[in-house]
Design an enzyme around this catalytic site. Structure first.
Site, PDB file in Angstrom:
ATOM      1  N   HIS A 269       1.363  -1.583   0.016  1.00  0.00           N
ATOM      2  CA  HIS A 269       0.052   0.071  -0.151  1.00  0.00           C
ATOM      3  C   HIS A 269       0.902   1.438  -0.059  1.00  0.00           C
ATOM      4  O   HIS A 269       0.300   2.025   0.109  1.00  0.00           O
ATOM      5  CB  HIS A 269      -0.916   0.153   1.090  1.00  0.00           C
ATOM      6  CG  HIS A 269       0.272  -1.054   2.347  1.00  0.00           C
ATOM      7  ND1 HIS A 269      -0.539  -2.727   2.202  1.00  0.00           N
ATOM      8  CD2 HIS A 269       0.774  -0.623   3.337  1.00  0.00           C
ATOM      9  CE1 HIS A 269      -0.106  -2.884   3.500  1.00  0.00           C
ATOM     10  NE2 HIS A 269       0.596  -1.886   3.924  1.00  0.00           N
ATOM     11  N   CYS A 270       2.592   1.724  -0.462  1.00  0.00           N
ATOM     12  CA  CYS A 270       3.272   2.682  -0.429  1.00  0.00           C
ATOM     13  C   CYS A 270       3.520   2.273  -1.966  1.00  0.00           C
ATOM     14  O   CYS A 270       2.965   3.309  -2.320  1.00  0.00           O
ATOM     15  CB  CYS A 270       3.992   1.661   0.981  1.00  0.00           C
ATOM     16  SG  CYS A 270       3.771   1.625   2.330  1.00  0.00           S
ATOM     17  N   ILE A 271       4.315   1.955  -2.047  1.00  0.00           N
ATOM     18  CA  ILE A 271       5.272   1.913  -3.787  1.00  0.00           C
ATOM     19  C   ILE A 271       4.327   1.781  -4.823  1.00  0.00           C
ATOM     20  O   ILE A 271       4.909   2.792  -6.096  1.00  0.00           O
ATOM     21  CB  ILE A 271       6.259   0.638  -3.881  1.00  0.00           C
ATOM     22  CG1 ILE A 271       7.070   0.753  -2.105  1.00  0.00           C
ATOM     23  CG2 ILE A 271       6.842   1.030  -4.612  1.00  0.00           C
ATOM     24  CD1 ILE A 271       7.892   1.752  -1.960  1.00  0.00           C
ATOM     25  N   ASP A 274       2.070   5.902  -3.403  1.00  0.00           N
ATOM     26  CA  ASP A 274       2.918   6.703  -2.849  1.00  0.00           C
ATOM     27  C   ASP A 274       3.272   8.242  -4.236  1.00  0.00           C
ATOM     28  O   ASP A 274       3.140   8.765  -4.514  1.00  0.00           O
ATOM     29  CB  ASP A 274       3.675   6.716  -1.880  1.00  0.00           C
ATOM     30  CG  ASP A 274       4.002   5.933  -0.795  1.00  0.00           C
ATOM     31  OD1 ASP A 274       4.157   5.076   0.365  1.00  0.00           O
ATOM     32  OD2 ASP A 274       2.407   6.214  -0.316  1.00  0.00           O
TER      33      ASP A 274
END
Ligand code: SAJ
Length: 433
Positions: A269-271, A274
């Site tokens: 849920h980041c790379i 974001d």
């Protein structure tokens, strides 16, 4: 007693809003330091588990939660009004993307509105959720200051990006340097005073926007470099060169190189997400973030690249994908964790099913997979299952897998992670990226 005195004496009461994989480890670290911490979350089941002394985050042991809860240092609630009596708040709510790939700020705005409702003098508010530069200035400060508070005098507002790496056994909250930017110098001072009590290295920067941008640089750096090696994998495939050998050899360079590995795509849920917060913000400033857009394009193309490898391998065995039994090994978004959000395995499974593949999966960490269009249970990994599979696809290279055994019993293994690298003379035909 002033806020600073309460912080120094560890008498400050701290609220952590959003008790997920970021908020819970942070809350626990403050409680271990002796602060009274209240976790605020919209999930009643999570609140109940915490108050029963149970953990739901693999990196946070239940024994620790039980001990802190029993000591009265950690409790949880769905009731935001506790903010009336807290001295500091860390907001750790999700910042996902909408279906339109635009930032979904609804969780941050909801939290900020609740904080504003109960805000009071001598309150420190730190936003930790990864977000675009300008969020703290544009969404948090106006809401908190709306009550007439003077920021930097009555209330203190900071941004401090979370740097949790789920499953990382070396780096945790305390020993990962933490960036912090404040609305005013007084805000940074207050934020540093508090975070400095639980984190070995706190690095101040000149503004909240700078702190927001630091995090996006970190994760964009990662996304772009992963996209680069993914494209290098495609080039090596056309050149007939082993990309893993090339990367391992390049990694011997002691300076000026940082190893990344190709794979079936970007999960978590980041790379994958974001960098799109940054490119979205830049679009509002009439600027195109070209590396982010290209990296997204390359990384998003990896699932179909892996599926094409499966199709070609089955074709070589005179088997159409349509009707073939395909066993996917590993559906978590990275090895040795139990999280499948945004996992490329979901895309790989969907693409194979669209082509008539009879797909099953096995993941020792993930019992069931329920995502857009995919609703499956993990099937047992047995010798028979390997024999029955027309092709096995390694999507996530969990340490729990016995790759020699897999190579012994499978007919075809499409290995998107170089997981079979140490298996000598497998019976299976192994196809790499
Ligand atoms: N991946 C590759 N090749 C690589 C590295 C990763 O394909 O060389 C893939 C992984 O398989 C995974 C995705 O990229 O699907 C993300 O991997 P990740 O290791 O970045 O995993 P996250 O998202 O859990 O953790 C990252 C943190 N990871 C590291 O720094 C090692 C860090 O970027 C952030 O602190 C964190 O996201 C966050 O919360 O932003």
């Amino acid at each position: 007693m002033t806020l600073l005195e309460k912080i120094e004496k560890r008498e400050a009461v701290i609220a952590v809003i959003g008790m997920g994989y970021v908020g819970l480890p942070l809350a626990v670290e403050f409680a271990k330091e002796g602060y009274c911490v209240i976790g605020v979350d919209v999930s009643q089941p999570k609140v109940d588990m915490l108050n029963r002394g149970e953990s739901y985050i693999p990196d946070v042991p239940t024994e620790l939660i039980a001990d802190l809860a029993q000591k009265g240092l950690l409790s949880a609630t769905t009731d935001y009004s506790v903010i009336r009596d807290v001295d500091a708040i860390s907001i750790c709510v999700p910042t996902p993307l909408r279906k339109t790939k635009d930032p979904d700020m609804s969780y941050v705005i909801a939290a900020a509105d609740e904080v504003a409702k109960y805000a009071h003098d001598d309150l420190l508010v730190v936003l930790e959720s990864t977000t675009y530069p300008g969020t703290t200035d544009e969404l948090i400060i106006p809401r908190i200051a709306h009550n007439g508070f003077v920021v930097g005098q009555d209330v203190y507002i900071c941004f401090s990006p979370e740097r949790i790496d789920p499953g990382n056994k070396v780096y945790g909250v305390r020993n990962t340097p933490k960036i912090i930017g404040g609305a005013t110098p007084n805000c940074v001072m207050m934020g540093q005073a508090l975070y400095g009590k639980i984190i070995d290295t706190v690095v101040p920067v000149s503004s909240t926007r700078s702190a927001e941008m630091v995090k996006l640089l970190e994760n964009t750096f990662r996304s772009v470099n992963i996209a680069l090696v993914n494209e290098v994998a495609l080039m090596c495939d056309k050149l007939g060169v082993n990309v893993w050998e090339v990367i391992d050899a390049a990694s011997t360079k002691p300076f000026g190189f940082m190893t990344h590995y190709p794979g079936p795509g970007l999960g978590g849920h980041c790379i994958p997400i974001d960098p799109l917060y940054l490119s979205w913000k830049m679009k509002t400033l009439n600027y195109t973030a070209r590396f982010i857009e290209l990296a997204t394009e390359v990384n998003s193309s990896m699932p179909i690249y892996v599926v094409d490898k499966v199709i070609d391998a089955l074709n070589d065995a005179r088997k159409p994908v349509n009707g073939s039994k395909i066993l996917v090994l590993g559906v978590a978004y990275k090895p040795n964790i139990d999280d499948s959000r945004e996992s490329p395995a979901i895309d790989v499974i969907g693409l194979l099913q669209e082509r008539g593949g009879e797909v099953t999966y096995h993941d020792p960490h993930i019992e069931s997979l329920l995502h857009e269009g995919v609703d499956m249970e993990s099937s047992p990994l047995t010798k028979e299952a390997l024999h029955e599979a027309d092709a096995v696809v390694i999507v996530t290279n969990h340490a729990a897998f016995d790759y020699a055994w897999i190579g012994e019993h499978a007919a075809i293994v499409v290995d998107s992670r170089n997981a079979m690298k140490d298996v000598e003379n497998p019976k299976a035909r192994v196809v790499g990226l």
